[in-house]
Design an enzyme around this catalytic site. Sequence first.
Site, PDB file in Angstrom:
ATOM      1  N   HIS A  31       0.804  -1.228   0.000  1.00  8.84           N
ATOM      2  CA  HIS A  31       0.000   0.000   0.000  1.00  8.84           C
ATOM      3  C   HIS A  31       0.839   1.280   0.000  1.00  8.84           C
ATOM      4  CE1 HIS A  31      -3.581  -2.257   0.112  1.00  8.84           C
ATOM      5  NE2 HIS A  31      -3.806  -2.326   1.409  1.00  8.84           N
ATOM      6  N   HIS A  69      -9.557   2.717   0.510  1.00  3.17           N
ATOM      7  CA  HIS A  69      -9.578   1.592   1.437  1.00  3.17           C
ATOM      8  C   HIS A  69     -10.679   1.742   2.496  1.00  3.17           C
ATOM      9  CE1 HIS A  69      -7.782  -1.783   3.675  1.00  3.17           C
ATOM     10  NE2 HIS A  69      -7.021  -1.979   2.624  1.00  3.17           N
ATOM     11  N   GLU A  80     -12.039  -2.748  -2.977  1.00  4.16           N
ATOM     12  CA  GLU A  80     -10.989  -1.869  -3.482  1.00  4.16           C
ATOM     13  C   GLU A  80     -10.852  -2.015  -5.003  1.00  4.16           C
ATOM     14  OE1 GLU A  80      -7.389  -2.661  -1.020  1.00  4.16           O
ATOM     15  OE2 GLU A  80      -8.812  -3.839   0.162  1.00  4.16           O
TER      16      GLU A  80
END
Length: 350
Positions: A105, A179, A313
Amino acid sequence: MKVVKEEFGSKDNQTVFLFNLINDHGVEIGCINYGCIITKIITPDKDGNFENIVVGYDTLNEYEKDSYFLGAAIGRVAGRIKAGSFELDGHTYSLAQNENNNHLHGGIKGFNQVIWDAEIIESEQEAAVRFTYLSPNGEEGYPGNLKVSVTYTLNNKNEFSIHYSGISDEKTLLNMTNHSYFNLSGDLKRDILNHSLMIKSDKFLELNDELLPTGEMLDVRGTAFDFTSGRIIQTGVISEHPQNKLAGEGYDHPFLLNTQHNNEIVLKDSESGRTLTIETDEVGVVVYSGNQMKSEGVIAGVPSRKYLGICLETQGLPDAIHHQQFPSWILEKDEEHSSKTIYRFGIENN
């Protein structure tokens, strides 16, 4: 339609602001310019009760300590990159390894942990905030000075859209997502195990023990990964499928979408009557059922626990830089990246 701006806290001698996007029907989106985090989404249930349908904290300090990426913009690259390295044009780039030996991420300080510039945009039919950030060359190991923007827009059709754009002065990687953890029960009254999910997808990516794609695309038919006709989330939690077990009893998997901007993802909670329909430009969606959330601490007055929310996502496929058969998320020099995801809030007609 309006945007209400207020102070939310301060970090590094900078003020962090909360922006409340409110439409004429009472639907409200709260977001802050720290990490472009969506703090709340207020929608009505079948009885007209307006409640929050995402998992979020009450204070900036909690978001700074957060390890779940609640509501945040993720980048430069969402998901995992194997061994925290990749090659472009014969040059090897080393990234921050912030999950075991892998990059996750965007790294140690991804887009979720920076303060973005913000611009309010209002009209009769829309309320929006455009967040912008310059990610400098070498940040978290990525090449290129990357100008990115994330625009949140709410309209009077009860549609909320996220538009991502980026342009770099060097060839680089870009694969952004949001997210948010959705929980349509409202104000976290229940977990998401009895939510139903429909995805127009025939294939999902097989994962290895590090939750990295093996490169194999598996058929959903006859498995707990078949969401084509709708499926209760709990069926994947109790499933004996090795991929459900691998993910910690549930889902943490990328699905390849069969179609774009065609009601391809629908989440429902029959008790509240709320529905969430998601449409996107992206090739895939990662479904994460909150399997790694810990039973410690409190979130918005509710004890933290597994399955408190579900992430949907929309993004390119994880670790695509190491799998030539996956759609690429290489961003060429001076070429603009643009993608859009739309979230439509509704009530199920019984």
